[in-house]
Design an enzyme around this catalytic site. Structure first.
Site, short mmCIF file in Angstrom:
data_model
loop_
_atom_site.label_atom_id
_atom_site.label_comp_id
_atom_site.label_asym_id
_atom_site.label_seq_id
_atom_site.Cartn_x
_atom_site.Cartn_y
_atom_site.Cartn_z
N PHE A 1 2.19 -8.34 10.96
CA PHE A 1 2.40 -6.89 11.12
C PHE A 1 1.47 -6.11 10.18
O PHE A 1 1.31 -4.91 10.35
CB PHE A 1 3.84 -6.50 10.75
N THR B 1 -1.82 -3.31 19.48
CA THR B 1 -1.44 -1.96 19.91
C THR B 1 -2.05 -1.61 21.26
O THR B 1 -3.12 -2.12 21.60
CB THR B 1 -1.91 -0.94 18.85
N ASP B 2 -1.39 -0.72 21.99
CA ASP B 2 -1.96 -0.27 23.26
C ASP B 2 -3.28 0.50 23.05
O ASP B 2 -4.08 0.64 23.97
CB ASP B 2 -0.96 0.57 24.07
N GLU B 3 -3.49 0.99 21.82
CA GLU B 3 -4.69 1.81 21.56
C GLU B 3 -5.98 1.03 21.74
O GLU B 3 -7.04 1.63 21.91
CB GLU B 3 -4.65 2.41 20.15
N GLY C 1 -11.76 13.00 18.72
CA GLY C 1 -11.68 11.82 19.60
C GLY C 1 -10.28 11.52 20.12
O GLY C 1 -10.01 10.41 20.57
N LYS D 1 -8.39 -2.93 15.41
CA LYS D 1 -7.35 -3.76 16.03
C LYS D 1 -7.91 -4.55 17.22
O LYS D 1 -7.48 -5.67 17.48
CB LYS D 1 -6.17 -2.89 16.48
N TYR E 1 -9.46 2.99 13.81
CA TYR E 1 -8.25 2.15 13.78
C TYR E 1 -8.19 1.25 15.01
O TYR E 1 -8.03 0.03 14.90
CB TYR E 1 -6.99 3.03 13.71
N THR F 1 -8.65 -4.81 5.99
CA THR F 1 -7.32 -5.38 6.28
C THR F 1 -7.21 -5.82 7.74
O THR F 1 -6.78 -6.95 8.03
CB THR F 1 -6.23 -4.34 5.95
N THR G 1 0.87 -1.18 0.00
CA THR G 1 0.00 0.00 0.00
C THR G 1 0.91 1.23 0.00
O THR G 1 2.14 1.10 -0.07
CB THR G 1 -0.86 0.05 1.28
P1 NAD Z 1 2.94 0.61 8.45
O1 NAD Z 1 1.70 1.34 8.05
O2 NAD Z 1 4.25 1.30 8.36
O3 NAD Z 1 3.08 -0.72 7.58
C1 NAD Z 1 2.00 -1.55 7.31
C2 NAD Z 1 2.42 -2.55 6.23
O4 NAD Z 1 1.31 -3.43 5.98
C3 NAD Z 1 2.76 -1.89 4.89
O5 NAD Z 1 3.93 -2.47 4.35
C4 NAD Z 1 1.56 -2.21 4.00
O6 NAD Z 1 1.86 -2.29 2.62
C5 NAD Z 1 1.13 -3.55 4.58
N1 NAD Z 1 -0.30 -3.84 4.33
C6 NAD Z 1 -1.35 -3.01 4.54
N2 NAD Z 1 -2.50 -3.62 4.16
C7 NAD Z 1 -2.16 -4.87 3.75
C8 NAD Z 1 -2.89 -5.98 3.27
N3 NAD Z 1 -4.23 -5.93 3.12
N4 NAD Z 1 -2.24 -7.11 2.94
C9 NAD Z 1 -0.88 -7.17 3.07
N5 NAD Z 1 -0.13 -6.15 3.49
C10 NAD Z 1 -0.76 -5.01 3.84
O7 NAD Z 1 2.67 0.08 9.92
P2 NAD Z 1 3.67 -0.05 11.16
O8 NAD Z 1 3.72 1.24 11.86
O9 NAD Z 1 4.91 -0.72 10.71
O10 NAD Z 1 2.82 -1.04 12.08
C11 NAD Z 1 2.96 -2.44 11.94
C12 NAD Z 1 1.99 -3.12 12.90
O11 NAD Z 1 2.25 -2.70 14.23
C13 NAD Z 1 0.53 -2.77 12.64
O12 NAD Z 1 -0.22 -3.93 12.85
C14 NAD Z 1 0.20 -1.72 13.69
O13 NAD Z 1 -1.16 -1.78 14.03
C15 NAD Z 1 1.09 -2.17 14.83
N6 NAD Z 1 1.55 -1.12 15.74
C16 NAD Z 1 2.25 -0.05 15.29
C17 NAD Z 1 2.77 0.89 16.19
C18 NAD Z 1 3.56 2.09 15.73
O14 NAD Z 1 3.89 2.93 16.57
N7 NAD Z 1 3.89 2.23 14.48
C19 NAD Z 1 2.55 0.71 17.56
C20 NAD Z 1 1.80 -0.39 18.00
C21 NAD Z 1 1.33 -1.31 17.07
O1 DAU Z 2 0.09 3.65 20.50
C1 DAU Z 2 0.38 2.83 19.40
C2 DAU Z 2 -0.11 3.49 18.13
O2 DAU Z 2 0.74 4.61 17.92
C3 DAU Z 2 -0.10 2.56 16.92
O3 DAU Z 2 -1.01 1.54 17.12
C4 DAU Z 2 -0.46 3.33 15.65
O4 DAU Z 2 -0.32 2.48 14.52
C5 DAU Z 2 0.48 4.50 15.51
O5 DAU Z 2 0.08 5.28 14.40
C6 DAU Z 2 0.46 5.36 16.78
O6 DAU Z 2 -0.81 6.05 16.94
P1 DAU Z 2 -0.86 7.58 17.43
O7 DAU Z 2 -2.12 8.17 17.00
O8 DAU Z 2 -0.45 7.70 18.85
O9 DAU Z 2 0.39 8.11 16.54
P2 DAU Z 2 0.60 9.44 15.68
O10 DAU Z 2 2.05 9.45 15.30
O11 DAU Z 2 -0.40 9.61 14.62
O12 DAU Z 2 0.36 10.59 16.76
C7 DAU Z 2 1.12 10.64 17.96
C8 DAU Z 2 0.61 11.83 18.76
O13 DAU Z 2 0.95 13.04 18.05
C9 DAU Z 2 -0.90 11.86 18.91
O14 DAU Z 2 -1.23 12.40 20.18
C10 DAU Z 2 -1.37 12.82 17.81
C11 DAU Z 2 -0.21 13.80 17.71
N1 DAU Z 2 0.03 14.39 16.38
C12 DAU Z 2 0.15 13.55 15.32
C13 DAU Z 2 0.37 14.06 14.06
C14 DAU Z 2 0.50 13.14 12.86
C15 DAU Z 2 0.16 15.76 16.24
O15 DAU Z 2 0.06 16.51 17.22
N2 DAU Z 2 0.38 16.26 14.99
C16 DAU Z 2 0.48 15.48 13.89
O16 DAU Z 2 0.66 16.00 12.77
#
Ligand code: NAD
Ligand code: DAU
Length: 342
Positions: free
Chosen positions: A80, A124-126, A274, A153, A149, A99, A36
């Site tokens: 993932f 995720t903790d969310e 939210g 999850k 989201y 997805t 994606t």
């Molecule tokens: P990301 O958005 O960077 O990557 C997601 C990947 O999944 C991409 O490579 C995308 O192409 C692939 N994908 C999406 N839809 C798909 C589908 N239908 N089939 C196959 N592949 C698909 O996400 P991330 O930040 O690396 O997060 C990875 C995992 O960890 C997720 O499950 C997310 O919910 C979880 N998570 C992320 C964070 C964070 O801070 N980034 C924290 C807690 C949990």
């Molecule tokens: O807690 C785990 C989660 O953390 C994962 O499950 C999600 O995949 C990941 O996207 C992340 O979610 P958040 O919403 O916490 O992450 P984000 O980076 O979008 O935002 C972090 C904080 O920063 C949140 O309080 C919103 C704020 N923010 C975010 C963006 C993009 C801003 O203030 N400005 C911004 O432009």
């Protein structure tokens, strides 16, 4: 051992594959990813040619894609793959349902059909909602998701739990806080702020900037996932965090200092609908059972991350071009600018 990793072309997945290939050089990996907007083959350019690594493009919500890629001798599935950005889920939840929910059930069914030894759901903790100023998330916290989201999850976790309970599938659920580090797509707070600041563009902080997140450096998270996968107990949930709570304002101020950029770049903008106020994880179970501890402090992890973005300009320019520009305009173009309250 043969591992089927979904979403391996994204941020955490690509860091995990690189980590896992170093830690388990004998292991074979299939990286199954839809590519994606968030999936980027360049994230794994350095490992792509190795004989024990194979990439398959496919969609986890399509059983025919999954079954044709899932070799019968795969031992472990680590999921993932997800739509992962809260703001996009507020704009349009449909892809999140497909997805993050349908996709997980398809993977669970395939795991059963193929007799896979263990299924690991990256959650995720969310899913546990928003905390007040006191207290921590633990494995026993109720599921109270607030965004589309987080709800998708949480639904996935329920499906994983049901497959364990009803069909005896060996499953593990891992919930982490906010990860940061190299190769993170600049829609998320830290890479967005770093890349904007590098170009002297405004840094859009939602609301009052006092929402709290619990940050973990991605490689520390990968080591925790490894310990849990290899030594964790079937049917369990594990929460991973680095005891590193920061307000968004603190995060951005740290980045500005590391980048030597002025505070005047900060722009307070209309809040996320939210918007969860505080996430904080009690990682005692993982610390106790596996002796896991993070190796990076927030300061050292942030310094490494900033350095990575500064020294990977071609990667940054490529991911911030094309569709990213439209996304940015759509997401931030109409957000009201607020007067700073402090
Ligand atoms: P990301 O958005 O960077 O990557 C997601 C990947 O999944 C991409 O490579 C995308 O192409 C692939 N994908 C999406 N839809 C798909 C589908 N239908 N089939 C196959 N592949 C698909 O996400 P991330 O930040 O690396 O997060 C990875 C995992 O960890 C997720 O499950 C997310 O919910 C979880 N998570 C992320 C964070 C964070 O801070 N980034 C924290 C807690 C949990
Ligand atoms: O807690 C785990 C989660 O953390 C994962 O499950 C999600 O995949 C990941 O996207 C992340 O979610 P958040 O919403 O916490 O992450 P984000 O980076 O979008 O935002 C972090 C904080 O920063 C949140 O309080 C919103 C704020 N923010 C975010 C963006 C993009 C801003 O203030 N400005 C911004 O432009």
């Amino acid at each position: 051992m043969k591992v089927f990793i979904t979403g391996g072309a994204g941020f955490i997945g690509s860091n995990f594959i690189r980590y896992w290939m170093r830690a388990h050089p004998q292991c074979e990996i299939i990286n199954f990813d839809k590519l994606t907007y968030a999936g980027n083959p360049a994230n794994l350019a350095d490992v792509a040619g190795q004989p024990n690594y194979r990439f398959v493009r496919g969609d986890i919500s399509r059983p025919e894609d999954v079954l044709s890629a899932l070799d019968p001798d795969v031992d472990l599935i680590i999921n993932f793959a997800a739509e992962s950005h809260v703001d996009r889920s507020i704009e349009n939840p449909a892809a999140f349902i497909r997805t993050n929910i349908t996709g997980v059930q398809v993977l669970l069914d395939a795991a059963r059909e193929r007799g896979i030894d263990r299924f690991v759901q990256i959650s995720t903790d969310e899913v546990m909602g928003s905390l007040g100023p006191e207290g921590y998330f633990t494995e026993e916290s109720p599921l109270q998701p607030n965004s589309p989201y987080a709800a998708s999850k949480a639904a996935a976790e329920m499906l994983v739990r049901a497959s364990h309970h009803t069909f005896g599938l060996d499953t593990i659920i891992i919930r982490s806080g906010n990860c940061y580090g190299p190769y993170q797509f600049p829609e998320k707070l830290i890479p967005l702020m770093i890349t904007n600041a590098m170009d002297d563009q405004p840094l859009p902080i939602y609301g009052d900037g006092l929402n709290v997140r619990d940050w973990i450096y991605v490689e520390d998270y990968c080591r925790a996932v490894d310990a849990i996968i290899t030594r964790g107990r079937s049917g369990e949930v594990y929460c991973v965090g680095a005891r590193s709570e920061k307000t968004n304002l603190e995060v951005v101020e740290t980045l500005l200092r590391l980048l030597n950029k002025p505070r005047s770049l900060i722009q307070f903008v209309e809040d996320r609908p939210g918007h969860d106020r505080r996430y904080a994880i009690d990682p005692s179970k993982v610390e106790r059972e596996f002796g896991w501890r993070p190796q990076e402090t927030f300061e050292s992890g942030m310094a490494k991350t900033v350095h990575w973005y500064q020294t990977h300009r071609p990667w940054v320019d490529a991911v911030r071009s094309g569709a990213y520009r439209e996304y940015y305009q759509r997401m931030y173009g109409h957000r009201k600018i607020l007067k700073p309250s402090h």
